[in-house]
Design a protein around this motif. Structure first.
Motif, short mmCIF file in Angstrom:
data_model
loop_
_atom_site.label_atom_id
_atom_site.label_comp_id
_atom_site.label_asym_id
_atom_site.label_seq_id
_atom_site.Cartn_x
_atom_site.Cartn_y
_atom_site.Cartn_z
N VAL A 6 0.83 -1.21 0.00
CA VAL A 6 0.00 0.00 0.00
C VAL A 6 0.86 1.26 0.00
O VAL A 6 0.62 2.19 -0.77
CB VAL A 6 -0.95 0.00 1.22
CG1 VAL A 6 -1.73 1.30 1.30
CG2 VAL A 6 -1.90 -1.19 1.15
N ILE A 7 1.88 1.29 0.85
CA ILE A 7 2.78 2.45 0.93
C ILE A 7 4.15 2.01 0.44
O ILE A 7 4.74 1.08 0.99
CB ILE A 7 2.88 2.97 2.38
CG1 ILE A 7 1.50 3.40 2.87
CG2 ILE A 7 3.87 4.13 2.45
CD1 ILE A 7 1.45 3.75 4.34
N ARG A 8 4.62 2.68 -0.63
CA ARG A 8 5.90 2.27 -1.23
C ARG A 8 6.73 3.48 -1.61
O ARG A 8 6.20 4.56 -1.85
CB ARG A 8 5.63 1.43 -2.48
CG ARG A 8 4.92 0.14 -2.13
CD ARG A 8 4.45 -0.63 -3.31
NE ARG A 8 5.54 -1.04 -4.20
CZ ARG A 8 5.31 -1.65 -5.35
NH1 ARG A 8 4.09 -1.92 -5.75
NH2 ARG A 8 6.32 -2.00 -6.12
N LEU A 56 1.18 5.89 -2.55
CA LEU A 56 0.10 5.25 -1.80
C LEU A 56 -0.79 4.55 -2.81
O LEU A 56 -1.30 5.19 -3.73
CB LEU A 56 -0.69 6.30 -1.02
CG LEU A 56 -1.91 5.81 -0.27
CD1 LEU A 56 -1.48 4.91 0.89
CD2 LEU A 56 -2.72 6.99 0.26
N GLY A 65 -3.41 4.36 -7.66
CA GLY A 65 -2.65 4.90 -6.55
C GLY A 65 -2.35 6.36 -6.76
O GLY A 65 -2.80 6.98 -7.73
N LEU A 68 2.50 10.75 -3.61
CA LEU A 68 2.37 11.76 -2.57
C LEU A 68 3.45 12.82 -2.66
O LEU A 68 3.31 13.89 -2.09
CB LEU A 68 2.39 11.09 -1.19
CG LEU A 68 1.31 10.02 -0.98
CD1 LEU A 68 1.46 9.40 0.40
CD2 LEU A 68 -0.07 10.61 -1.17
#
Length: 131
Positions: A6-8, A56, A65, A68
């Motif tokens: 999910v968060i990379r 995200l 996605g 950010l």
């Protein structure tokens, strides 16, 4: 889907300025390349190809996605390490800085400053370098 999906973090490898999207390579995933990913749009500030960025993804996969934005790390540190100074860096040669303590706005290394509209000055105008 696990939180690591999910968060990379990834490296920007392409930008589509017309659509407001980027493509990224994920070194931790055998240099997997993403499809176009939407940029967050609080302001128009495209990352540069080669920048590290935070992504995200929605839980249903990496097809949907958001980028950010860039983040500080060993190779990209704050230009002025002072929490009382806001810095908007446009490139290596141009930035706008606001010092909250002294209530001072500084434009650094601008070749020209163009003002469209009225300019009102409530103080003294001086020429030359400031101290």
């Amino acid at each position: 889907m696990d939180i690591n999906d999910v968060i990379r973090t990834g490296i920007i490898d392409g930008i589509n300025a017309h659509e407001g999207t980027v493509r990224a390579t994920f070194p931790d995933r055998d240099d997997d390349v993403s499809t176009d990913i939407a940029l967050m749009c609080a302001e128009q500030n495209f990352p540069r190809v080669g920048d590290s960025a935070l992504f995200l993804f929605l839980p249903n996969g990496t097809e949907q996605g958001f980028c950010l934005g860039r983040y500080y790390h060993d190779g990209n540190t704050p230009p002025i390490p002072d929490q009382e100074v806001y810095v908007k860096k446009f490139d290596e040669d141009l930035s706008v800085q606001y010092d909250y303590r002294n209530k001072e706005l500084t434009i650094v290394n601008a070749k020209n400053v163009v003002i469209r509209g009225d300019l009102y000055v409530g103080g003294v105008i001086t020429s030359g370098e400031s101290s």
